[in-house]
Write a protein that holds these residues in place. Sequence first.
Motif, PDB file in Angstrom:
ATOM      1  N   LEU A 219      70.381 -71.237   3.780  1.00 16.73           N
ATOM      2  CA  LEU A 219      71.471 -72.176   3.549  1.00 16.73           C
ATOM      3  C   LEU A 219      71.170 -73.091   2.367  1.00 16.73           C
ATOM      4  CD1 LEU A 219      72.500 -73.190   7.170  1.00 16.73           C
ATOM      5  CD2 LEU A 219      73.916 -72.048   5.488  1.00 16.73           C
ATOM      6  N   SER A 290      74.393 -82.566  10.718  1.00 22.07           N
ATOM      7  CA  SER A 290      75.205 -81.622   9.950  1.00 22.07           C
ATOM      8  C   SER A 290      74.385 -80.431   9.486  1.00 22.07           C
ATOM      9  CB  SER A 290      75.820 -82.340   8.743  1.00 22.07           C
ATOM     10  OG  SER A 290      76.571 -81.441   7.959  1.00 22.07           O
ATOM     11  N   GLY A 294      74.993 -76.581  10.583  1.00 22.09           N
ATOM     12  CA  GLY A 294      75.153 -75.498   9.612  1.00 22.09           C
ATOM     13  C   GLY A 294      74.218 -74.333   9.886  1.00 22.09           C
ATOM     14  N   ARG A 298      75.303 -70.499  10.802  1.00 21.29           N
ATOM     15  CA  ARG A 298      74.786 -69.349  10.045  1.00 21.29           C
ATOM     16  C   ARG A 298      74.098 -68.358  10.971  1.00 21.29           C
ATOM     17  NH1 ARG A 298      73.528 -65.390   8.040  1.00 21.29           N
ATOM     18  NH2 ARG A 298      72.660 -64.951   5.954  1.00 21.29           N
TER      19      ARG A 298
END
Length: 779
Positions: A219, A290, A294, A298
């Motif tokens: 990411l 956050s 994420g 993913r």
Amino acid sequence: MTTKQFKLVEDYVRSIIENPSKAWDVPIGNKVIKDDYYATASYSQLSKQLGVSTQVLQGLTAAADLYNPLMKKLNDLLKKEGVLVKHQIASALEVRRNAINWWKSLTLEDKKNLTTFGNSISFTRYIKNWRGGENYEILNEVKDQLNQEMVELGLLKNDYVKVKDRDALRDKSFLPNQQESKKRWEELGQLPLESVVDLVVPTEDTEPFVQLKQLAAALQQTVSSKSAKDNFRDGFNHFCNFLKKNRINENELLQNILDEFSLKRFKEDYVLPALDSSEMSPSSAPTIISVIRGCLRRAKSIKGLGFHGFYDVEMTTRGRTGNYYKPYSPKEREAISAAIMSDINATKQMLTPYRKTGLGQNPIDNNGYIKLGMSTLDNARYLFENELNCQPVFYHTAKSAPEKAFLSIVHGSDTGLHDLYKTWGILPIVDINVLAPFLLRLAQITGMNADPLCDLTLDDFLLEHPATGKPCLRYWKERSTGEKELHLDLFQAKLQWLTRKQSKEVQDIFETVKLLTASLRDDAPEELKNVLFIYKSSGQNSYGVVKTICSAKLSHVYSNFVSKHQLQDDNGETMSFSISRFRPTFVSELVEAGVSIREIQLLLGHSNIETTMNYLDRLDFNRIARQKLKETLENIHKKVITPTQKGANKHSKERELIIFSTPLGGCSNLFSPPDFIKNSSLYVAGQPCSQYNKCLTCDNVMLIAEHLPMLFAMKRDYMILMQRNRIMETPYGIVIEENLAVLDEILNPKKSDFSEEELDKGERLSQFEQTAYVDWMAA
């Protein structure tokens, strides 16, 4: 579009193709449809420059087939010349373009006269918007490149070290390790991550939680700014600390680390306590949440991982550094309580069966029309009682003539439909505003945060927990597969322990809310049927849809509540109202009532008493502290002027009295044992009694798992005593060190004969051991 205008654009593009260095003169703007490139030539700027409309340049007119190829050639050239760069946003590239053009325009004399600071050009002085984009890595590259040219010109020092880095450079391994770490993140981020087989296999040589790091690194590759990249590293490090605290093996596979409750646990068990203890700043918490959110999203896309979803949470710290830690004042509490209880009582009254009044007469003629002059509310009431069977009807549901006539009369009056029902003692719809007072009251009397309150289910209140016999709230649950609910014991749920007084009111809230929402549960989605706080939406686009209260969307509930009851603070201004302030208010009331720190720790659900004490330190307790200090001084004054009574405790002359307790009894003076101990060969004058607390080291002692909570409690109290007093500077410090060493042999997983599971359970149960094994008392 004229031929002349087309030729203007064509000549402009051709001039740049013939002289590629002019590509740096082309302004850059945002790209609407993003692929690998997030920016494009700025159509709006070119429009002004060439006198051609933006729509034409963007290919949005009939001449698109002419202009699209021209603009593609232009953008292709910008890519080739490095003006446009993959995965870089337009604002950063535009600042970079301006910086490079500015640098090209400078003479050697200009460069000699540049303002510098910290061995670097002061770019903010010369480049517009530099400060806003200085965290982007591509701008740092330009900065380093231009500063290096200044070094080569002898205008900047070659061996300069920033002040913040000087201490780090004393450790010669710091910079190499830092570069190696950055390189490793890049290596992991560039690996494919489509399937579980793409994950790095953990070994003794790989770094801790390497598969999780690979996920975060993948990411990280999607962002360009240095600050955004740092966020992923910080989030990963915090999540690793969370896993270590939960004794997760560092070589554990990713599929065994992540589950549907990962984000929820991370917030409840790690982030919130870190905020309370000041180990994490309020501004960092939403970013860290956050990042982990994420990563979990993913992870859902990794084939074969078996991770299909997770319970999301919100992290709002707005006002956390201000009013968040400020309890409501006594006057504000009184106003809030009165407002909440008035709403609750009004709702409860509407739960009683409707009684017919017999008012009015039938206003409808034989053709189904309302008779002239009969459109009165009393006649509407007649229709409600005789034609509608005392059941509320609404504008979007009316079908029969009496229903339509009823609504027509109400519509023509000055009273709203819902307000009319309420004046008749009827609850028209159980919407969020009906349930909100019950949620607020629960927060007020328990001190719980909004997230766990919104997650409560119908069976989360226990009048008597089977393990402790105490009333409690279980405020979120674990499921093994997402389908079958597990039976909960003490460690399979978060528990909010309640006093008997609290439990009665909590029980009443649960029963009332169950009664209010009973009719909604048949229409509720399967996943909401067992949630406590569900309601019917009264919104225009979702009227009648059954929803659950979301903590992140309570702001309008707060504002409606304050507006409805005209709530003001002590300064006469509109009150800053939210559930988050109930927690410090709850603690404030406990402190005022003289509740012990250990009990406050238990009620707040803090696993570490240090977290509780740090939390208290941050609250606005000046008023309470002054009152407590006044009472303490008065007590000291009374003791000083009161004559000593006969038969007083023989230790009262000592400044302090320390009681060391064991399961066998207590000793009030380790340095003055009885004569039969003094006469033994083991006694050494001037040293503490050598017979004290020796049972735990005896080969004949029989310790079983049931003793572990008590022993962990003993260790905890020793540690607290060490932290909060200067006892280690006294002769008693030797005794504490000896006892901690003995306890370490029993409770340390690496040394103990007990299993890790038994030790873990014993340590958790020790929270409920109320006895203090060491008392430090002022005489």
